[in-house]
Design a protein around this motif. Structure first.
Motif, PDB file in Angstrom:
ATOM      1  N   GLU A  24       0.832  -1.207   0.000  1.00 25.76           N
ATOM      2  CA  GLU A  24       0.000   0.000   0.000  1.00 25.76           C
ATOM      3  C   GLU A  24       0.867   1.258   0.000  1.00 25.76           C
ATOM      4  O   GLU A  24       0.606   2.216  -0.725  1.00 25.76           O
ATOM      5  N   GLY A  25       1.914   1.257   0.830  1.00 27.23           N
ATOM      6  CA  GLY A  25       2.809   2.412   0.858  1.00 27.23           C
ATOM      7  C   GLY A  25       3.515   2.609  -0.462  1.00 27.23           C
ATOM      8  O   GLY A  25       3.697   3.746  -0.928  1.00 27.23           O
ATOM      9  N   PHE A  52      -1.609   3.960   1.184  1.00 27.11           N
ATOM     10  CA  PHE A  52      -1.751   3.663   2.604  1.00 27.11           C
ATOM     11  C   PHE A  52      -2.350   4.851   3.354  1.00 27.11           C
ATOM     12  O   PHE A  52      -3.224   4.695   4.201  1.00 27.11           O
ATOM     13  N   SER A  53      -1.875   6.051   3.018  1.00 22.90           N
ATOM     14  CA  SER A  53      -2.294   7.257   3.731  1.00 22.90           C
ATOM     15  C   SER A  53      -2.333   8.449   2.780  1.00 22.90           C
ATOM     16  O   SER A  53      -1.733   8.425   1.702  1.00 22.90           O
ATOM     17  N   LYS A  54      -3.043   9.494   3.204  1.00 20.64           N
ATOM     18  CA  LYS A  54      -3.043  10.733   2.427  1.00 20.64           C
ATOM     19  C   LYS A  54      -1.724  11.477   2.572  1.00 20.64           C
ATOM     20  O   LYS A  54      -1.412  12.357   1.774  1.00 20.64           O
ATOM     21  N   LYS A  55      -0.956  11.145   3.601  1.00 26.49           N
ATOM     22  CA  LYS A  55       0.319  11.812   3.860  1.00 26.49           C
ATOM     23  C   LYS A  55       1.461  11.048   3.193  1.00 26.49           C
ATOM     24  O   LYS A  55       1.655   9.850   3.444  1.00 26.49           O
ATOM     25  N   ALA A  56       2.234  11.735   2.363  1.00 26.73           N
ATOM     26  CA  ALA A  56       3.306  11.098   1.601  1.00 26.73           C
ATOM     27  C   ALA A  56       4.359  10.476   2.511  1.00 26.73           C
ATOM     28  O   ALA A  56       4.880   9.390   2.225  1.00 26.73           O
ATOM     29  N   TRP A  57       4.674  11.132   3.630  1.00 32.34           N
ATOM     30  CA  TRP A  57       5.737  10.622   4.488  1.00 32.34           C
ATOM     31  C   TRP A  57       5.330   9.310   5.161  1.00 32.34           C
ATOM     32  O   TRP A  57       6.165   8.430   5.390  1.00 32.34           O
ATOM     33  N   ILE A  58       4.039   9.155   5.447  1.00 29.81           N
ATOM     34  CA  ILE A  58       3.567   7.899   6.021  1.00 29.81           C
ATOM     35  C   ILE A  58       3.634   6.793   4.973  1.00 29.81           C
ATOM     36  O   ILE A  58       4.014   5.654   5.264  1.00 29.81           O
ATOM     37  N   ASN A  59       3.273   7.124   3.742  1.00 28.63           N
ATOM     38  CA  ASN A  59       3.396   6.147   2.662  1.00 28.63           C
ATOM     39  C   ASN A  59       4.839   5.702   2.481  1.00 28.63           C
ATOM     40  O   ASN A  59       5.119   4.518   2.256  1.00 28.63           O
ATOM     41  N   ASN A  60       5.760   6.647   2.587  1.00 27.62           N
ATOM     42  CA  ASN A  60       7.175   6.302   2.426  1.00 27.62           C
ATOM     43  C   ASN A  60       7.658   5.374   3.533  1.00 27.62           C
ATOM     44  O   ASN A  60       8.387   4.407   3.279  1.00 27.62           O
TER      45      ASN A  60
END
Length: 355
Positions: free
Chosen positions: A87-88, A93-101
């Protein structure tokens, strides 16, 4: 870059389906990324893996139970890959890019390299699904996955040795294939050579050193070299088998196609979305347990059509896709259970091995 392209003229199916899916999220005011259920599941999976790792190294456990827990740890690693890393890596996974990373880099924590994965999976596999020479996921050494691949004498026996190759796939990925890509600069045998940024060189070697420390050095110090080696093999085979089988059930079964581009124009006759539907199959979409563990990858059709949408939305999207396929007369491939899909895969590789 590949010169292969898809039919871009008159795409009523694709435009209709995209409009319906976009309207689904717009009218319900939903984000197409993950939600609380996905985040809770991710915490459960990570805590399970960490807890098993610590328990295996610190507690006095009977040999049979240790082997069982190692197998479960391998399944947990695969589930982390399906639910968090995947997902990342698709930024869903998330609307926030840093969380996806951060989510994507869980692959590096398991010994893989997300930099390579994104090129091989997001670009090659998702764009050119089941196209020989471009989708490197169907280029499996010692296996004949479709009729356009040359048949070797040993393919006659692939119905008997497939489980060995699938089992060692994760170990081969981490210890050999990543290094093959690193030193060759290619994602596949027919791919172009690409240079890596300095940052990725450092991350690559940091990942491999960290993997050696966490999965070899620390276990050997804690329990001795033989138990550590046996445990590592069980974990690796368990994880690899799960990863390989899920991919095969989605793309290498009897009904899926392996299109060939026109030799002169490089064009594939179908529009891209119809191509995805002809090369991808769902399985066991009625099982909540399978969907939970596989991160919705049993809804592989929906994932290939909308890779930037989180799997938590696939059951709803599935209904829209099926209705649109029926309306436009587009074939929708699906196996009712995982067992049916698995049997179809085995029949497929058996026939390819025979002729």
């Amino acid at each position: 870059m590949s010169k292969t392209s898809f039919n871009s003229i008159n795409k009523p199916f694709a435009s209709t389906l995209r409009t319906r899916v976009n309207d689904y999220f717009k009218t319900r005011k939903l984000s197409n990324t993950g939600n609380r259920k996905l985040y809770i599941k991710s915490v459960i999976l990570v805590c399970t893996a960490v807890g098993l790792y610590i328990a295996l190294l610190s507690l006095s456990i009977p040999i049979w139970l240790s082997c069982l827990l190692c197998a479960v740890l391998g399944v947990a690693f695969a589930a982390i890959g399906f639910n968090i890393m995947h997902e990342g890596g698709h930024q869903s996974f998330s609307k926030k890019a840093w969380i996806n990373n951060i989510s994507a880099y869980t692959l590096n924590m398991l010994g893989g390299t997300i930099y390579f994965w994104k090129q091989k999976h997001n670009i090659s596999h998702h764009t050119y699904t089941n196209v020989d020479g471009l989708d490197h996921d169907i280029d499996v050494k010692f296996m004949r996955m479709h009729a356009d691949q040359p048949r070797q004498w040993f393919h006659r026996f692939q119905f008997a040795y497939w489980f060995v190759l699938y089992g060692i796939s994760y170990i081969a990925w981490v210890l050999f294939q990543d290094f093959e890509k690193y030193f060759s600069g290619k994602m596949g045998r027919q791919a172009e050579r690409k240079s890596m940024p300095l940052r990725e060189h450092l991350i690559f070697w940091g990942t491999k050193v960290g993997y050696a420390a966490v999965y070899f050095v620390i276990p050997i110090v804690a329990v001795g070299w033989l138990p550590a080696l046996i445990g590592w093999l069980i974990v690796g085979v368990s994880c690899g088998f799960c990863l390989a089988v899920v991919f095969q059930l989605a793309h290498v079964v009897e009904a899926t196609q392996f299109p060939v581009a026109d030799g002169e124009s490089g064009k594939i006759e179908q529009e891209w979305m119809v191509h995805q539907l002809s090369t991808t199959a769902n399985f066991a979409t009625g099982s909540r347990t399978v969907s939970w563990l596989l991160g919705g990858l049993n809804f592989q059709v929906e994932h290939h059509l909308f890779p930037r949408i989180s799997h938590v939305h696939y059951p709803a999207i599935n209904k829209l896709v099926k209705a649109t396929c029926k309306e436009f007369g587009v074939t929708y491939l699906e196996h009712r259970t995982m067992g049916h899909a698995f049997a179809s895969h085995l029949r497929h590789i058996y026939r390819l091995g025979r002729g």
